[in-house]
Design an enzyme around this catalytic site. Sequence first.
Site, PDB file in Angstrom:
ATOM      1  N   CYS A  64       0.803  -1.222   0.000  1.00 54.05           N
ATOM      2  CA  CYS A  64       0.000   0.000   0.000  1.00 54.05           C
ATOM      3  C   CYS A  64       0.840   1.279   0.000  1.00 54.05           C
ATOM      4  O   CYS A  64       0.298   2.373  -0.182  1.00 54.05           O
ATOM      5  CB  CYS A  64      -0.942  -0.008   1.198  1.00 54.05           C
ATOM      6  SG  CYS A  64      -1.929  -1.518   1.306  1.00 54.05           S
ATOM      7  N   HIS A  77      -2.665   6.539   2.935  1.00 51.17           N
ATOM      8  CA  HIS A  77      -3.259   5.352   2.331  1.00 51.17           C
ATOM      9  C   HIS A  77      -4.639   5.131   2.941  1.00 51.17           C
ATOM     10  O   HIS A  77      -4.795   5.116   4.169  1.00 51.17           O
ATOM     11  CB  HIS A  77      -2.351   4.146   2.577  1.00 51.17           C
ATOM     12  CG  HIS A  77      -3.017   2.829   2.397  1.00 51.17           C
ATOM     13  ND1 HIS A  77      -3.745   2.508   1.278  1.00 51.17           N
ATOM     14  CD2 HIS A  77      -3.083   1.733   3.220  1.00 51.17           C
ATOM     15  CE1 HIS A  77      -4.231   1.292   1.407  1.00 51.17           C
ATOM     16  NE2 HIS A  77      -3.844   0.798   2.568  1.00 51.17           N
ATOM     17  N   ASN A  98     -10.429  -0.407  -0.046  1.00 48.65           N
ATOM     18  CA  ASN A  98      -8.968  -0.375   0.076  1.00 48.65           C
ATOM     19  C   ASN A  98      -8.383  -0.969  -1.200  1.00 48.65           C
ATOM     20  O   ASN A  98      -8.479  -2.171  -1.440  1.00 48.65           O
ATOM     21  CB  ASN A  98      -8.546  -1.184   1.302  1.00 48.65           C
ATOM     22  CG  ASN A  98      -7.035  -1.217   1.507  1.00 48.65           C
ATOM     23  OD1 ASN A  98      -6.267  -0.939   0.589  1.00 48.65           O
ATOM     24  ND2 ASN A  98      -6.614  -1.584   2.699  1.00 48.65           N
TER      25      ASN A  98
END
Length: 332
Positions: free
Chosen positions: A120, A257, A287
């Site tokens: 990420c 993130h 996500n």
Amino acid sequence: MLSPAHIQSKARITAIGSYVPERILSNADLERMVDTSDEWIVQRTGIRERRIAPPDVFTSDLCVKAVQNMVEQFQVSIADVDMILVATTTPDFPFPSVACLVQERLGIPSAGALDISAACAGFVYALNLANGLITSGLHRKVLVIGGETLSKVTDYSDRTTCILFGDGAGAALVEKDEHQPSFLHSVSGSDGRAGIHLYRTGISDRLNGVCLSGEGNIVQNGREVFKLAVSTLNREIPKLMQEAGMSLDELDWFVPHSANIRIIQAVCERIGFPMEKTLFSAEYYGNTSSATIPLALHLGLREGKLKKGNTVLLHGFGGGFVHSASLITWTV
């Protein structure tokens, strides 16, 4: 010898684009698949929907569409791009790289091509690498992409992970510009001991002497990841701002993130930064790992929040455990 923090950047972000698949997987859909509820998901994660790629659509397809969106919106040329960096944890193949697939699909005649595996944090790592390549003089025009098809490695019987992940891609163009550079300061780090808390099995099924489960799907210890993310950002953000000679009050936007809303709320509370000055892409996209930050930036731009001259802090964190931050002036 000058430290990287004191080397004047010569790189500018000149364009940005994004793409998400059409299919929506809502919280209501998940209620019919696993033992969960819309209320629980929104409260714990801030996620209401996520996008899912069709079975025959892969990460390279999403990346190409994100670049095409960028080109159409900003009328920029990519014919003279001399390096392609793709941040992804879900490449179409172990090799050839997604970057090579993008190069061929977009007809870029002569460019280096490299995939970056930093989970990420990948997009921010790639941006910082692009800045270094251009500032050093090795390259002049770098295409930076973050793209994922996480639905293909998600176990939809595991209610702790299937509520989180979605598919999408974002792209940015970074070009040489000695007069209006975007990059002010950056920092990256890792803690390999924490890799056991967020992983996907591959050729090996052992990590730090521990036998892993998952059979190729994402496995996450949410509680440990939460603690790692919050403690890391709480430590690194004030340090980065101090090294840059700036205060948090001078920051227009914080773009972490978009793992889940509770992590961001906890970080903002600890560092004393207002939540209303953060950009979050997971509410309707889920996500998307390396794609959450470019998706959030593009959303912020389209919604009129992000403006030229804004000071923006990007901070990615994820499996590895890795993290990377970049303090930039928004120049798009």
